[in-house]
Motif scaffolding. Structure first.
Motif, mmCIF file in Angstrom:
data_model
loop_
_atom_site.group_PDB
_atom_site.id
_atom_site.type_symbol
_atom_site.label_atom_id
_atom_site.label_comp_id
_atom_site.label_asym_id
_atom_site.label_seq_id
_atom_site.Cartn_x
_atom_site.Cartn_y
_atom_site.Cartn_z
ATOM 1 N N ILE A 207 -1.156 4.941 -71.520
ATOM 2 C CA ILE A 207 -1.231 4.024 -70.378
ATOM 3 C C ILE A 207 -2.222 4.542 -69.345
ATOM 4 C CG2 ILE A 207 0.096 3.152 -68.415
ATOM 5 C CD1 ILE A 207 2.486 2.902 -70.326
ATOM 6 N N THR A 208 -2.225 5.857 -69.108
ATOM 7 C CA THR A 208 -3.163 6.452 -68.159
ATOM 8 C C THR A 208 -4.606 6.287 -68.627
ATOM 9 O OG1 THR A 208 -1.495 8.083 -67.542
ATOM 10 C CG2 THR A 208 -3.767 8.581 -66.943
ATOM 11 N N ILE A 209 -4.854 6.521 -69.905
ATOM 12 C CA ILE A 209 -6.216 6.401 -70.439
ATOM 13 C C ILE A 209 -6.700 4.958 -70.367
ATOM 14 C CG2 ILE A 209 -7.579 6.546 -72.563
ATOM 15 C CD1 ILE A 209 -5.898 9.020 -73.285
ATOM 16 N N ILE A 210 -5.859 4.014 -70.731
ATOM 17 C CA ILE A 210 -6.253 2.603 -70.687
ATOM 18 C C ILE A 210 -6.514 2.169 -69.252
ATOM 19 C CG2 ILE A 210 -5.449 0.247 -71.083
ATOM 20 C CD1 ILE A 210 -4.083 1.309 -73.619
ATOM 21 N N GLY A 211 -5.679 2.610 -68.330
ATOM 22 C CA GLY A 211 -5.891 2.280 -66.919
ATOM 23 C C GLY A 211 -7.197 2.841 -66.399
ATOM 24 N N ALA A 212 -7.517 4.073 -66.792
ATOM 25 C CA ALA A 212 -8.777 4.689 -66.362
ATOM 26 C C ALA A 212 -9.973 3.948 -66.942
ATOM 27 C CB ALA A 212 -8.810 6.153 -66.774
ATOM 28 N N LEU A 213 -9.893 3.565 -68.211
ATOM 29 C CA LEU A 213 -11.001 2.832 -68.835
ATOM 30 C C LEU A 213 -11.218 1.462 -68.186
ATOM 31 C CD1 LEU A 213 -10.497 3.694 -72.610
ATOM 32 C CD2 LEU A 213 -12.308 4.492 -71.089
ATOM 33 N N LEU A 214 -10.130 0.774 -67.847
ATOM 34 C CA LEU A 214 -10.270 -0.521 -67.178
ATOM 35 C C LEU A 214 -10.833 -0.344 -65.773
ATOM 36 C CD1 LEU A 214 -7.073 -2.379 -68.381
ATOM 37 C CD2 LEU A 214 -9.438 -2.936 -68.912
ATOM 38 N N THR A 215 -10.456 0.731 -65.091
ATOM 39 C CA THR A 215 -11.010 0.993 -63.768
ATOM 40 C C THR A 215 -12.507 1.255 -63.852
ATOM 41 O OG1 THR A 215 -8.910 1.926 -63.036
ATOM 42 C CG2 THR A 215 -10.855 2.488 -61.744
ATOM 43 N N ILE A 216 -12.924 2.060 -64.818
ATOM 44 C CA ILE A 216 -14.348 2.337 -64.997
ATOM 45 C C ILE A 216 -15.096 1.058 -65.350
ATOM 46 C CG2 ILE A 216 -16.006 3.530 -66.498
ATOM 47 C CD1 ILE A 216 -13.963 5.850 -66.606
ATOM 48 N N VAL B 290 -18.146 -0.416 -63.055
ATOM 49 C CA VAL B 290 -19.483 -0.646 -63.627
ATOM 50 C C VAL B 290 -19.863 -2.121 -63.524
ATOM 51 C CG1 VAL B 290 -20.801 -0.610 -65.784
ATOM 52 C CG2 VAL B 290 -19.432 1.359 -65.133
ATOM 53 N N ALA B 291 -18.923 -3.012 -63.747
ATOM 54 C CA ALA B 291 -19.214 -4.449 -63.649
ATOM 55 C C ALA B 291 -19.590 -4.829 -62.211
ATOM 56 C CB ALA B 291 -18.019 -5.268 -64.118
ATOM 57 N N CYS B 292 -18.897 -4.266 -61.231
ATOM 58 C CA CYS B 292 -19.233 -4.564 -59.835
ATOM 59 C C CYS B 292 -20.592 -4.004 -59.449
ATOM 60 C CB CYS B 292 -18.149 -4.018 -58.907
ATOM 61 S SG CYS B 292 -16.606 -4.922 -59.016
ATOM 62 N N LEU B 293 -20.895 -2.788 -59.891
ATOM 63 C CA LEU B 293 -22.213 -2.221 -59.612
ATOM 64 C C LEU B 293 -23.314 -3.025 -60.298
ATOM 65 C CD1 LEU B 293 -21.479 1.601 -59.845
ATOM 66 C CD2 LEU B 293 -21.961 0.260 -57.797
ATOM 67 N N MET B 294 -23.063 -3.447 -61.526
ATOM 68 C CA MET B 294 -24.043 -4.261 -62.254
ATOM 69 C C MET B 294 -24.246 -5.608 -61.549
ATOM 70 S SD MET B 294 -23.853 -5.383 -66.200
ATOM 71 C CE MET B 294 -24.845 -6.703 -66.839
ATOM 72 N N LEU B 295 -23.174 -6.162 -61.026
ATOM 73 C CA LEU B 295 -23.274 -7.430 -60.298
ATOM 74 C C LEU B 295 -24.137 -7.262 -59.058
ATOM 75 C CD1 LEU B 295 -22.294 -10.372 -59.934
ATOM 76 C CD2 LEU B 295 -20.400 -9.438 -58.620
ATOM 77 N N ILE B 296 -23.915 -6.196 -58.309
ATOM 78 C CA ILE B 296 -24.702 -5.963 -57.084
ATOM 79 C C ILE B 296 -26.172 -5.733 -57.417
ATOM 80 C CG2 ILE B 296 -25.041 -4.338 -55.178
ATOM 81 C CD1 ILE B 296 -21.956 -3.956 -55.215
ATOM 82 N N ILE B 297 -26.444 -4.892 -58.396
ATOM 83 C CA ILE B 297 -27.831 -4.585 -58.756
ATOM 84 C C ILE B 297 -28.546 -5.823 -59.288
ATOM 85 C CG2 ILE B 297 -29.259 -3.279 -60.381
ATOM 86 C CD1 ILE B 297 -27.166 -0.999 -60.072
ATOM 87 N N SER B 298 -27.865 -6.596 -60.122
ATOM 88 C CA SER B 298 -28.495 -7.804 -60.677
ATOM 89 C C SER B 298 -28.723 -8.857 -59.604
ATOM 90 C CB SER B 298 -27.615 -8.381 -61.792
ATOM 91 O OG SER B 298 -27.546 -7.502 -62.878
ATOM 92 N N ALA B 299 -27.796 -8.969 -58.660
ATOM 93 C CA ALA B 299 -27.971 -9.948 -57.581
ATOM 94 C C ALA B 299 -29.141 -9.566 -56.679
ATOM 95 C CB ALA B 299 -26.683 -10.064 -56.770
#
Length: 91
Positions: free
Chosen positions: A20-29, A33-42
């Protein structure tokens, strides 16, 4: 005829808390990354549109759509898994 109740035994999974900890960490990452990609692409979309570079505008727009899709899938994955675990425990 007796009916036998069959229920999921999630506690039988070895290392459940670690999983559960590993899956939570992967979803957080994934979300970070998706938010950073959104900002950079915008930003790239805005700069390219201001300079009239329409080829880069199209690529940046694709980046924005991919980032939004990745964030939506990561969030929907958590909601779907919680839904399935809830339904499984009530069967």
């Amino acid at each position: 005829m007796a009916t036998a109740g069959v229920y999921p035994n999630i506690g039988a999974v070895g290392g459940q808390s670690t999983l559960i900890t590993i899956i939570g960490a992967l979803l957080t990452i994934t979300l970070i990354v998706a938010c950073l990609m959104l900002i950079i692409s915008a930003v790239a979309w805005a700069i390219a549109a201001a300079h009239g570079n329409y080829n880069t505008v199209a690529k940046a727009r694709t980046g924005v759509l991919v980032a939004v899709g990745a964030a939506a899938l990561a969030g929907a994955g958590v909601a779907w898994m919680n839904f399935l675990l809830h339904i499984g425990s009530t069967l």
